[in-house]
Design an enzyme around this catalytic site. Structure first.
Site, short mmCIF file in Angstrom:
data_model
loop_
_atom_site.label_atom_id
_atom_site.label_comp_id
_atom_site.label_asym_id
_atom_site.label_seq_id
_atom_site.Cartn_x
_atom_site.Cartn_y
_atom_site.Cartn_z
N TYR A 87 0.81 -1.22 0.00
CA TYR A 87 0.00 0.00 0.00
C TYR A 87 0.85 1.27 0.00
CZ TYR A 87 -4.62 -2.01 0.87
OH TYR A 87 -5.82 -2.67 0.75
N ASP A 133 -5.91 -7.31 4.06
CA ASP A 133 -7.09 -6.69 3.46
C ASP A 133 -7.96 -7.78 2.83
OD1 ASP A 133 -8.77 -4.60 2.49
OD2 ASP A 133 -7.86 -4.85 0.50
N LYS A 170 3.93 -15.05 1.94
CA LYS A 170 4.10 -15.77 0.67
C LYS A 170 5.60 -15.98 0.47
CE LYS A 170 2.54 -17.50 -3.26
NZ LYS A 170 1.75 -18.74 -3.33
C1 IPM Z 1 -10.22 -1.54 4.29
C2 IPM Z 1 -10.51 -0.86 2.98
C3 IPM Z 1 -9.37 0.10 2.65
C4 IPM Z 1 -8.11 -0.72 2.58
C5 IPM Z 1 -9.57 0.93 1.37
C6 IPM Z 1 -10.82 1.75 1.42
C7 IPM Z 1 -8.37 1.80 1.09
O1 IPM Z 1 -10.70 -1.80 1.98
O2 IPM Z 1 -10.12 -0.83 5.30
O3 IPM Z 1 -10.10 -2.76 4.32
O4 IPM Z 1 -7.83 -1.37 1.57
O5 IPM Z 1 -7.37 -0.73 3.56
MN MN Z 2 -10.66 -3.84 2.68
#
Ligand code: IPM
Ligand code: MN
Length: 368
Positions: A141, A243, A186
């Site tokens: 991210y 996620d 992984k």
């Molecule tokens: C979550 C959401 C967020 C993420 C998005 C909205 C950026 O999907 O909190 O899981 O991917 O972290």
């Molecule tokens: Mn999410």
């Protein structure tokens, strides 16, 4: 107690579910004799519309000054043009990063009354009680990226301290629970995962010899979560894997609309407790926004986590969780968890919020 809570409703169903969580917080304040000062701020797409940025200075300031942050959801088709330079999602990602909230804690509990609401068989999900600790300020991210029309890339970087602190937090959590920790990576393909595995193993060996520990590859974990979810206690993993696995895990609880989360880090509030950010794991669901169909329980349960972790109000947190359980037991459902012909009643978002408040009043919590 006097506490200041920043409330950032955001986009889509964010405002309507957050409103119900606020209703519950206000009821808790009244019932238990606290003063919660709620300060609302703009975030995500609606902040882009108003201020040209998904995370205005004022909002960040509000979050930094508050004892805790209650967050709704961000995003929507209005702001998802692939050529857009600013995106609503940068609102939540920026908050996690600026507040250094590196551990996103996502508990998955199956409410007995919702066992039938899951797409999985009752004997598979009965008694599931696990927590995913998702690293939240690093990994895919936040690595360097480049975006062209012919070529694009993202980078996945983890450093030793980043892995150490999140695994340590997960280890402590496992120790307080059933003493079993699984680290997901992984490592058969990714260098960053091999570092993750090495460091995680070291931290657990040295600091948590009493915790039963295992490494599981993420693809296998995706399968085990559906096949034998009851076997797991605490699962720690990187940002992207966490996620994905938590959206999957939400199906164990019957709906994405049931899962709360707490994002914690090193920073403390005035009470010497973590200044956390609390949000449902679901998104802004623009397709049902404004129709009163959204399930506010994930947001309400996030408020319970806020009471527990950032304000130290265990009794109040438990009272909220109990009220949710009782409302479900009473047969109250929102559309996402509706079960036809089972003595249940489908409520709107607001009605569900009020039902929880009603049961809060009748639960065993102390009254003044
Ligand atoms: C979550 C959401 C967020 C993420 C998005 C909205 C950026 O999907 O909190 O899981 O991917 O972290
Ligand atoms: Mn999410």
């Amino acid at each position: 107690m006097n506490a200041t809570i920043a409330v950032l409703p955001g986009d889509g169903i964010g405002p309507e579910v957050t409103r119900e969580a606020v209703r519950v917080l206000q009821a808790v304040a009244q019932q238990f004799g606290h003063t919660f000062t709620l300060k609302e701020g703009h975030v995500g797409g609606e902040a882009i519309d108003r201020w040209g940025t998904p995370l205005p200075e004022d909002t960040l300031g509000l979050a930094l000054q508050a004892d805790a942050v209650l967050f709704g959801a961000v995003g929507g088709p209005k702001w998802s043009d692939p050529r857009a330079k600013v995106r609503p999602e940068q609102g939540i990602l920026g908050l996690r990063k600026h507040l250094e909230l590196f551990a996103n804690i996502r508990p998955v509990r199956v409410f007995p009354d919702l066992v039938e609401a899951s797409t999985l068989r009752p004997e598979v999900i009965q008694g599931v009680d696990l927590v995913v600790v998702r690293e939240a300020t690093g990994g895919l991210y936040f690595g360097a990226r480049e975006e062209g029309t012919e070529r694009a890339y993202d980078t996945l970087i983890y450093t030793r301290p980043e892995v150490e602190r999140v695994v340590r937090l997960a280890g402590e959590l496992a120790r307080k629970r059933r003493g079993y920790l699984v680290s997901v990576d992984k490592a058969n393909v990714l260098a960053s995962s091999r570092l993750w595995r090495h460091v995680a193993g070291e931290v657990v060996r040295e600091e948590f010899p009493d915790v039963r520990f295992e490494h599981i590859l993420v693809d296998a974990m995706a399968m085990h979560l559906i096949r034998r979810p009851g076997d797991f206690d605490v699962i720690v993993t990187g940002n992207m894997f966490g996620d994905i696995l938590t959206d999957e895990a939400s199906m164990l609880a019957g709906s994405l609309g049931m899962l709360p989360s707490a994002t914690l880090g090193a920073s403390q509030n005035r009470f010497g407790l973590p200044r956390g950010l609390y949000e449902p794991i679901h998104g802004s669901a623009p397709d049902i926004a404004g129709q009163g169909k959204a399930n506010p329980l994930a947001s309400i349960l996030s408020a319970a986590l806020l009471l527990r972790y950032s304000l130290g109000l265990e009794e109040e947190a438990a009272a909220v969780e109990q009220a949710v359980e009782q409302a479900l037991h009473r047969g109250y459902r929102t559309a996402d968890i509706a079960q036809v012909g089972q003595g249940t009643q489908t409520l709107s978002t607001e009605e569900m919020g009020r039902a929880v408040v009603e049961h809060l009043g009748s639960s065993t919590g102390k009254t003044r």
